[in-house]
Scaffold this motif. Structure first.
Motif, short mmCIF file in Angstrom:
data_model
loop_
_atom_site.label_atom_id
_atom_site.label_comp_id
_atom_site.label_asym_id
_atom_site.label_seq_id
_atom_site.Cartn_x
_atom_site.Cartn_y
_atom_site.Cartn_z
N LYS A 34 0.83 -1.22 0.00
CA LYS A 34 0.00 0.00 0.00
C LYS A 34 0.86 1.26 0.00
O LYS A 34 0.55 2.25 -0.67
CB LYS A 34 -0.92 0.01 1.22
N GLU A 35 1.96 1.23 0.75
CA GLU A 35 2.79 2.42 0.91
C GLU A 35 3.82 2.62 -0.20
O GLU A 35 4.39 3.70 -0.35
CB GLU A 35 3.53 2.36 2.26
N LEU A 36 4.09 1.56 -0.97
CA LEU A 36 5.17 1.65 -1.97
C LEU A 36 4.89 2.64 -3.10
O LEU A 36 5.80 2.99 -3.85
CB LEU A 36 5.46 0.27 -2.56
N ARG A 37 3.65 3.10 -3.20
CA ARG A 37 3.34 4.15 -4.19
C ARG A 37 4.14 5.41 -3.92
O ARG A 37 4.30 6.26 -4.80
CB ARG A 37 1.84 4.47 -4.18
N LYS A 50 3.59 -10.25 -9.26
CA LYS A 50 2.35 -9.73 -9.88
C LYS A 50 1.87 -8.48 -9.17
O LYS A 50 1.45 -7.51 -9.82
CB LYS A 50 1.26 -10.81 -9.83
N GLU A 51 1.91 -8.49 -7.83
CA GLU A 51 1.46 -7.32 -7.06
C GLU A 51 2.38 -6.12 -7.30
O GLU A 51 1.91 -4.99 -7.46
CB GLU A 51 1.44 -7.65 -5.56
N LEU A 52 3.69 -6.36 -7.36
CA LEU A 52 4.65 -5.27 -7.56
C LEU A 52 4.51 -4.66 -8.95
O LEU A 52 4.73 -3.46 -9.13
CB LEU A 52 6.08 -5.78 -7.34
N MET A 53 4.15 -5.49 -9.93
CA MET A 53 4.02 -4.99 -11.31
C MET A 53 2.81 -4.07 -11.48
O MET A 53 2.73 -3.32 -12.43
CB MET A 53 3.94 -6.16 -12.29
N GLN A 105 8.99 1.80 -9.86
CA GLN A 105 9.92 0.97 -10.66
C GLN A 105 10.59 0.00 -9.69
O GLN A 105 11.37 0.41 -8.84
CB GLN A 105 10.98 1.83 -11.32
N VAL A 106 10.25 -1.29 -9.78
CA VAL A 106 10.77 -2.28 -8.85
C VAL A 106 11.76 -3.19 -9.56
O VAL A 106 11.48 -3.70 -10.65
CB VAL A 106 9.63 -3.13 -8.23
N TYR A 107 12.92 -3.37 -8.95
CA TYR A 107 13.98 -4.21 -9.51
C TYR A 107 14.34 -5.32 -8.54
O TYR A 107 14.48 -5.09 -7.33
CB TYR A 107 15.25 -3.38 -9.76
N ARG A 115 14.12 -5.52 -13.91
CA ARG A 115 12.78 -5.05 -13.56
C ARG A 115 11.90 -6.26 -13.28
O ARG A 115 12.02 -7.30 -13.94
CB ARG A 115 12.18 -4.23 -14.71
N VAL A 116 11.02 -6.17 -12.30
CA VAL A 116 10.11 -7.28 -12.05
C VAL A 116 9.30 -7.54 -13.32
O VAL A 116 8.87 -6.62 -14.00
CB VAL A 116 9.19 -7.02 -10.84
N GLY A 117 9.13 -8.81 -13.64
CA GLY A 117 8.43 -9.19 -14.87
C GLY A 117 9.38 -9.54 -16.00
O GLY A 117 9.01 -10.24 -16.94
N GLU A 118 10.61 -9.03 -15.91
CA GLU A 118 11.62 -9.37 -16.93
C GLU A 118 12.33 -10.66 -16.55
O GLU A 118 12.34 -11.06 -15.37
CB GLU A 118 12.63 -8.23 -17.08
N LYS A 119 12.96 -11.30 -17.53
CA LYS A 119 13.60 -12.59 -17.29
C LYS A 119 15.09 -12.45 -16.99
O LYS A 119 15.63 -13.16 -16.15
CB LYS A 119 13.40 -13.48 -18.53
#
Length: 347
Positions: A154-157, A175-178, A183-185, A201-205
């Motif tokens: 909730k606070e990461l915004r 999924k939640e972070l995306m 910008q989450v790494y 980046r989250v979601g990248e391989k």
């Protein structure tokens, strides 16, 4: 600041809103040690070590993949690591940063050094599982472990860029972070490389290495890190199996130490765990036990009291990946900084 050394403190550096130079930091350090809260005492110890006459700091490895050991890390190498992180994440002097990792470990130490060297405006809070509760300020940069990120969704915004390390990010957390504007790494590194040497980046391989770092792999297909600016021996040979994309990017496959040879077929626990992610509502890992027929058989180890498992959750696994046995362990063995020690937990 051009080519800073470990004796420098950036003139824009702030700690909890106060401009502090080297002398100020030493005074703060003594104050933390003498009358600070429990989480502040290690900060005081580290600051005094940082500004002493030695050119190195002694640090303890986490012990998640072997016996913990004390290693010497060159202070200038830590400065170079901080500069590389600043370049990679485009951090600028005056950027606001949140420190919520314990300074006892390398990741927490490096957040402090980045702030001192890059001139960040650093807020330091007690390390906890819910580090952003009650914080209303906005931050340009922060670092957390996955559990902290999970509890701060909730606070990461209020955070522009977040790095997450120390353990793998689960598929459900990813999924939640995306969904966030942040910008989450996810980072890759170890004590021997002075925290992270690569991020994605989250979601990248694939992970991309930081400036002045190149990579290759050895005849075991394990990652070899070349980083003369931050590693005393120039290279670190890991036990991490990777798929190399180029000299700057790689895909992490799993730990060589964890690979299971079941009936001649090699099974990578980390890949099986990714397939099962989100299907079991307890902490778990994949391991092996000796087997007269297969040599090693795949076992699923779950934390907590035993319960009935729907075998349909294994439909996503290949034949040799399917657990031949399910074990329940009341509480996993962990390192001091929360990493699960697989072999000790299995015992």
């Amino acid at each position: 600041m051009i080519n800073p050394t470990y004796e420098n403190v950036h003139n824009h550096f702030k700690l909890n809103g106060f401009h502090l130079d080297k002398e100020d930091l030493c005074r703060v350090a003594y104050s933390f040690i003498k009358e600070g809260e429990d989480f502040e005492k290690p900060v005081g110890d580290f600051l005094l070590d940082w500004f002493d006459s030695k050119s190195y700091i002694e640090m303890q490895t986490s012990g998640s993949t072997g016996i913990p050991k004390v290693i010497r890390v060159d202070k200038q190498a830590m400065v170079n690591s901080a500069m590389a992180t600043g370049d990679f994440f485009e951090l600028r002097s005056g950027n606001r940063a949140l420190q919520c990792l314990p300074v006892k470990y390398v990741a927490g130490k490096m957040m402090l050094i980045r702030a001192i060297i890059l001139g960040l405006d650093l807020d330091y809070v007690a390390p906890s599982s819910h580090p952003m509760v009650g914080l209303e300020d906005k931050y340009d940069f922060a670092a957390m472990v996955p559990m902290q990120a999970q509890n701060s969704l909730k606070e990461l915004r209020n955070v522009k860029k977040l790095i997450v390390g120390g353990a793998r990010i689960s598929a459900s957390l990813e999924k939640e972070l995306m969904k966030l504007p942040t910008q989450v790494y996810e980072t890759y590194g170890m004590t021997e490389t002075i925290t992270h040497i690569a991020a994605k980046r989250v979601g990248e391989k694939a992970f991309t290495v930081l400036p002045h770092v190149t990579i290759s792999y050895d005849d075991r297909n394990c990652l070899v890190i070349h980083a003369p600016h931050i590693i005393a021996e120039d290279t670190v040979i890991t036990n991490d199996l990777v798929e190399l994309i180029n000299e700057n990017q790689f895909v992490f496959l799993g730990r060589l130490d964890n690979v299971i040879n079941s009936g001649g077929v090699k099974v990578m626990p980390e890949q099986v765990e990714q397939k099962l992610d989100g299907k079991i509502n307890h902490r778990f890992f994949i391991a092996s036990k000796e087997d007269a027929e297969l040599g090693e058989k795949v076992v699923l180890v779950i934390e907590g009291d035993s319960f009935e498992i729907d075998k349909a959750i294994f439909d996503c696994l290949d034949k040799y990946e399917r657990p031949k046995e399910i074990l329940f362990v009341p509480k996993f063995k962990e390192t001091e900084n929360g990493k699960v020690v697989r072999k000790e937990s299995l015992k």
